[in-house]
Design an enzyme around this catalytic site. Structure first.
Site, short mmCIF file in Angstrom:
data_model
loop_
_atom_site.label_atom_id
_atom_site.label_comp_id
_atom_site.label_asym_id
_atom_site.label_seq_id
_atom_site.Cartn_x
_atom_site.Cartn_y
_atom_site.Cartn_z
N GLU A 24 -14.91 59.93 16.40
CA GLU A 24 -14.94 58.55 15.90
C GLU A 24 -14.39 58.44 14.48
O GLU A 24 -13.91 57.38 14.08
CB GLU A 24 -16.37 57.99 15.96
CG GLU A 24 -16.88 57.71 17.36
CD GLU A 24 -16.25 56.48 17.99
OE1 GLU A 24 -15.83 55.57 17.25
OE2 GLU A 24 -16.16 56.43 19.24
N CYS A 67 -18.65 55.75 29.81
CA CYS A 67 -19.55 56.39 28.86
C CYS A 67 -20.61 57.12 29.67
O CYS A 67 -21.29 56.51 30.50
CB CYS A 67 -20.19 55.34 27.96
SG CYS A 67 -21.49 55.96 26.85
N ASN A 68 -20.72 58.42 29.46
CA ASN A 68 -21.68 59.21 30.25
C ASN A 68 -23.11 58.82 29.96
O ASN A 68 -23.94 58.74 30.86
CB ASN A 68 -21.47 60.70 29.96
CG ASN A 68 -20.25 61.26 30.65
OD1 ASN A 68 -20.32 61.82 31.73
ND2 ASN A 68 -19.09 61.10 30.01
N THR A 69 -23.44 58.58 28.69
CA THR A 69 -24.81 58.21 28.33
C THR A 69 -25.20 56.89 28.99
O THR A 69 -26.28 56.77 29.58
CB THR A 69 -24.96 58.09 26.80
OG1 THR A 69 -24.55 59.32 26.18
CG2 THR A 69 -26.40 57.80 26.41
N ASP A 115 -17.42 51.41 26.53
CA ASP A 115 -17.82 52.72 26.02
C ASP A 115 -18.53 52.51 24.68
O ASP A 115 -18.41 51.46 24.05
CB ASP A 115 -16.61 53.63 25.83
CG ASP A 115 -16.99 55.02 25.36
OD1 ASP A 115 -17.69 55.73 26.11
OD2 ASP A 115 -16.64 55.40 24.23
N SER A 116 -19.24 53.53 24.25
CA SER A 116 -19.94 53.47 22.97
C SER A 116 -18.97 53.47 21.79
O SER A 116 -19.35 53.12 20.68
CB SER A 116 -20.90 54.67 22.83
OG SER A 116 -20.18 55.89 22.84
N CYS A 148 -18.80 63.79 28.31
CA CYS A 148 -18.72 62.67 27.39
C CYS A 148 -17.25 62.31 27.28
O CYS A 148 -16.41 63.21 27.11
CB CYS A 148 -19.29 63.04 26.02
SG CYS A 148 -19.06 61.74 24.76
N THR A 149 -16.93 61.03 27.39
CA THR A 149 -15.51 60.66 27.41
C THR A 149 -14.83 60.82 26.06
O THR A 149 -13.60 60.72 25.96
CB THR A 149 -15.33 59.21 27.93
OG1 THR A 149 -16.22 58.34 27.24
CG2 THR A 149 -15.59 59.14 29.42
N HIS A 150 -15.59 61.09 25.01
CA HIS A 150 -14.99 61.44 23.72
C HIS A 150 -14.41 62.86 23.74
O HIS A 150 -13.46 63.16 23.01
CB HIS A 150 -16.03 61.38 22.60
CG HIS A 150 -16.41 60.00 22.15
ND1 HIS A 150 -17.24 59.20 22.89
CD2 HIS A 150 -16.08 59.29 21.05
CE1 HIS A 150 -17.40 58.05 22.25
NE2 HIS A 150 -16.71 58.09 21.13
N TYR A 198 -24.24 56.63 21.09
CA TYR A 198 -25.37 56.21 21.93
C TYR A 198 -26.31 57.37 22.25
O TYR A 198 -27.47 57.17 22.59
CB TYR A 198 -24.84 55.65 23.26
CG TYR A 198 -24.39 54.21 23.21
CD1 TYR A 198 -24.22 53.51 22.02
CD2 TYR A 198 -24.11 53.53 24.40
CE1 TYR A 198 -23.79 52.20 21.99
CE2 TYR A 198 -23.69 52.20 24.39
CZ TYR A 198 -23.53 51.55 23.19
OH TYR A 198 -23.11 50.24 23.18
N GLY A 199 -25.78 58.59 22.20
CA GLY A 199 -26.55 59.76 22.63
C GLY A 199 -27.95 59.90 22.07
O GLY A 199 -28.90 60.17 22.81
#
Length: 271
Positions: A154, A75-77, A12-13, A186-188, A44-45
């Site tokens: 983050e 990570c979706n991006t 993931d980012s 988004c996994t966040h 990353y977006g």
């Protein structure tokens, strides 16, 4: 031939993919886990697609070098821009987070009004829209980029008053003609789930694309006969980060409810 005892890799980012790991730990208690979060280069977006592909390859290669039997691009991006290329070029099963989330949203929606929130990169790729409309051409899909959400998570402020203000202001455009289903693209974002649910209202179903991915992961483990049945060896979870191990440990320990975490700092390349 892949060994069943090898770990599953998650990339993931940043810390967002921990939401997927949490569900994996619940559903797949015998599996060993390796997780890599590129927190030094998160988010990353806003990055160009080709740079996201490059970074995703760096993370993928690192975990493959450690020895994994399957890779989850949590990570979706990264899923939006790199999944197909990586699946075609590596010799282990690879899964992303967009298809499972889309399928779940279509099952949950009663009105066909579905909204997607994600990073700028995920929204710009229109991957969710394509996936949803391909499966169900009659649905109405709206997408909204939420660039401030990832930095809040983050920085470990996802329960703060600042987070509540940012979420309310960002989601305001969705409050007119509300959807009945909202994909957390988004996994966040599941770390902000209580706030998002409060803003959207209890009548809106939230879809955690990461959690849905673990259902597919379980199916793939069965399909490729890769389940770990060896209970003699204690399950291991090891975490790598390109950023601060302490910050990562604080967030991961709280989210995963683990008192001790093995977190190692690594360097993957320039920013």
């Amino acid at each position: 031939m892949l060994s069943n005892e090898l770990p599953i890799g998650f990339i993931d980012s940043g810390v967002g993919g921990l939401t997927v790991v949490k569900e994996a730990m619940r559903q797949l208690p015998n599996e060993h886990i390796l997780y890599l979060g590129d927190t030094a280069r998160c988010p990353y977006g806003p990055r160009p697609a080709q740079q996201v592909v490059e970074f995703t390859w760096q993370m993928t290669q690192f975990l493959i070098d450690q020895g994994i039997k399957m890779l989850v691009i949590a990570c979706n991006t990264a899923t939006a821009v790199a999944l197909d290329e990586i699946k075609a070029k590596v010799d282990i099963p690879v899964i992303g987070v967009i298809q499972p989330g889309s399928r779940s949203a279509l099952k949950a929606s009663h009105t066909g009004e579905i909204a997607v929130i994600g990073t700028e990169g995920t929204v710009k790729s229109a991957t969710y829209e394509k996936e949803l409309l391909e499966k169900s051409p009659d649905v109405h899909v709206r997408s909204l980029a939420c660039p401030k959400f990832v930095p809040v998570v983050e920085s470990n402020q996802f329960t703060s008053p600042v987070a509540k203000k940012i979420v309310a202001e960002t989601l305001a455009p969705l409050m007119y003609n509300k959807p009945d289903t909202l994909i957390l693209g988004c996994t966040h974002y599941p770390l902000l789930r209580p706030i998002i649910q409060n803003v959207m209202g209890s009548d809106v179903t939230l879809i955690d694309s990461g959690a849905e991915t673990v259902n597919d992961l379980s199916t793939l483990l069965d399909y490729f006969n890769l389940n770990n049945y060896d209970r003699k060896v204690s399950k291991t979870c090891k975490f790598y980060t390109t950023g601060s191990p302490k910050m990562f440990r604080d967030i991961a320990g709280d989210w995963l409810d683990l008192k001790t975490l093995e977190v190692e700092h690594i360097h993957l390349g320039g920013k």
